[in-house]
Design an enzyme around this catalytic site. Structure first.
Site, PDB file in Angstrom:
ATOM      1  CG  HIS A 191      -1.967  -0.997   1.261  1.00 41.27           C
ATOM      2  ND1 HIS A 191      -1.748  -2.258   1.762  1.00 41.27           N
ATOM      3  CD2 HIS A 191      -3.259  -0.981   0.844  1.00 41.27           C
ATOM      4  CE1 HIS A 191      -2.858  -2.967   1.661  1.00 41.27           C
ATOM      5  NE2 HIS A 191      -3.798  -2.213   1.108  1.00 41.27           N
ATOM      6  CG  ASP A 263      -3.943  -5.644  -4.052  1.00 40.39           C
ATOM      7  OD1 ASP A 263      -5.061  -5.209  -3.727  1.00 40.39           O
ATOM      8  OD2 ASP A 263      -3.100  -6.007  -3.209  1.00 40.39           O
TER       9      ASP A 263
END
Length: 488
Positions: A191, A263
């Site tokens: 992230h 993702d």
């Protein structure tokens, strides 16, 4: 522009839409989402933190609304355990996560858990679940996988990956194994950056790829890529954007021919330096079929991404055949979903698994009166989010402690003359938790320590419970053993 050119342009626009999974805020689909679904949008990704899932009833109404406009993939991250969206984000999941299932090591029980999870998703109209996580968690200090993994042994992870895929798809929901080619050997969070996995093909074949092979053999309908740099394979490019990883490793080396999903492309590991539209183009060129854009990527991002894909096709960077290929794979997935059958919800499996997962060292005490329960502060990662955890729902007297200097003295005074339970979560990753536990145990060696993350660091406690997760089911199982609540 000729009529043929116009038709071709329209076809490319529809094919491009078919690869995208944007998000939106709130419990009702905005007009732009419904319009895009009518124009061929691939689907949406739902997030609890954006208000998509206030209740199961509301979610069922939302998915029904969207199905009137198109035939979307309605996707969500529902792993059970610490990563939960379907109601559990408010109360904690009734199902333990993968670490607990790996500790039990009963693949049939794992199959039951995932079948029940799938059944709950199917009831509210979700048809593609971004689970299971089949990463082999070999790095203790992994900040984003941890209890989301079945364990550190590739063969154990493989047998539970296959069971999870089978159970999910028995409920009529497509499984999506992640994070290819494996996020378990990293100490960074994709992230926030691009984690490095220092592994060549030989090491990948005997470690990271073992569970993916098992999941593919079990018939997983989708695989999610991770934003991981494998220098020996991708040459510094994140796997999500790497043809060597997606087409070479997953398609050709493992022989996988199902749907490949990225993702979330808003993550720094994918788009931090290039932006989401360019990352989308590169992911499609690499071989991805569906692009998850991220929780805050709505109409503006969608339009910019469609424009980038159109330009890439017109300039020859992205062959139109690649979009046709993606459309064919997603068509096959829709055909499978149309022919699938539902299953029954089996929440009893969740508590059974959580109870069987608890590991106890030492003899559990019997208290006269309620003990003081002190829960150490623990920061969750972005994937987990602010999901509630701990034993306080079952404890008449519970406090949270940050582990600040001198804080232990106040806790000890409050616990004078009664039992003391110290609740930790991934203490091996949090120095303040370790300091607090050591200070309390120095004065109170009779205290009971409960670890609700991975039991890597063990203090010198006479009694130690490891739950392998912080879901509501894990907490209840521990509370039962401690006598805070009676077992049903």
């Amino acid at each position: 522009m000729t009529a043929d050119d116009t038709a071709t342009t329209g076809e490319i626009a529809r094919l491009a839409r078919g690869t995208l999974l944007p998000s939106f805020p709130g419990a009702a689909a905005p007009r732009w989402v419904l319009d895009e679904l009518e124009a061929g949008l691939g689907g949406v990704t739902l997030f609890a933190l954006t208000g998509n899932v206030p209740s199961p009833e509301s979610l069922a109404a939302l998915t029904a609304q969207m199905r009137k406009a198109g035939d979307p993939f309605i996707t969500i991250d529902e792993e059970g355990g610490d990563v939960t969206r379907l109601g559990g984000h408010a109360t904690g999941s009734p199902y333990p996560g993968n670490a607990a299932l790996g500790a039990v090591d009963d693949p049939e029980l794992t199959r039951r858990i995932y079948r029940s999870l799938g059944a709950e998703l199917a009831e509210v109209g979700v048809n593609l679940n971004f689970a299971p996580s089949v990463d082999v968690n070999t790095a203790d200090d992994n900040p984003v996988i941890g209890t989301r993994s079945f364990g550190a042994d590739p063969d154990l992870v493989a047998r539970h990956a296959a069971a999870a895929v089978t159970g999910t798809q028995e409920a009529g929901v497509a499984a999506c194994c992640k994070h290819f080619p494996g996020h378990g050997a990293t100490v960074d969070d994709s992230h926030l950056g691009v984690p490095i996995v220092d592994a060549d093909l030989e090491l990948l074949d005997r470690r990271e790829l073992v569970p993916f092979r098992a999941a593919i053999a079990a018939g997983t309908r989708a695989v999610m890529t991770g934003h991981l740099n494998l220098p020996a394979i991708t040459g510094g490019v994140p796997a999500t954007l790497s043809r060597a990883a997606i087409t070479g490793l997953l398609r050709e080396h493992l022989g996988y021919d199902g749907v490949i999903v990225t993702d979330a492309l808003d993550m720094q590991g994918a788009s931090g330096k290039i932006g989401i539209p360019e990352a989308s183009v590169r992911a499609l060129i690499a071989g991805a079929d569906l692009l998850c854009l991220g929780p805050n990527e709505h109409a503006e991002t969608l339009r910019a991404t469609l424009a980038a894909i159109d330009e890439a096709v017109r300039t020859g960077r992205l062959p139109a055949a690649r979009l046709h290929d993606a459309a064919e794979r997603t068509r096959r997935l829709r055909d499978w979903l149309a022919g699938s059958s539902p299953a029954a919800v089996d929440r009893a499996a969740g508590l059974e698994a959580a109870r069987r997962a608890v590991r106890v060292t030492g003899a559990l005490p019997g208290w006269n009166g309620a003990p003081l329960v002190v829960e150490a502060e623990a920061t969750g990662n972005i994937a987990v989010g602010p999901t509630p955890w701990g034993l306080h729902p079952w404890a008449p007297d519970a406090v949270r402690a940050a582990g600040a200097p001198g804080e232990a003295e106040g806790v000890l005074e409050r616990a004078r003359g009664r039992g003391l339970v110290v609740v930790l979560r991934d203490a091996h990753r949090h120095a303040a938790q370790r300091a607090l536990a050591n200070a309390l145990l120095t004065a109170r060696p009779d205290a009971v320590v409960v670890e609700m993350g991975l039991p890597v660091w063990r203090p010198g406690a006479a009694v130690y419970l490891a739950t392998y997760g912080a879901a509501a089911a894990n907490a209840q199982a521990a509370a039962e053993l401690l006598g805070l609540v009676s077992a049903a």
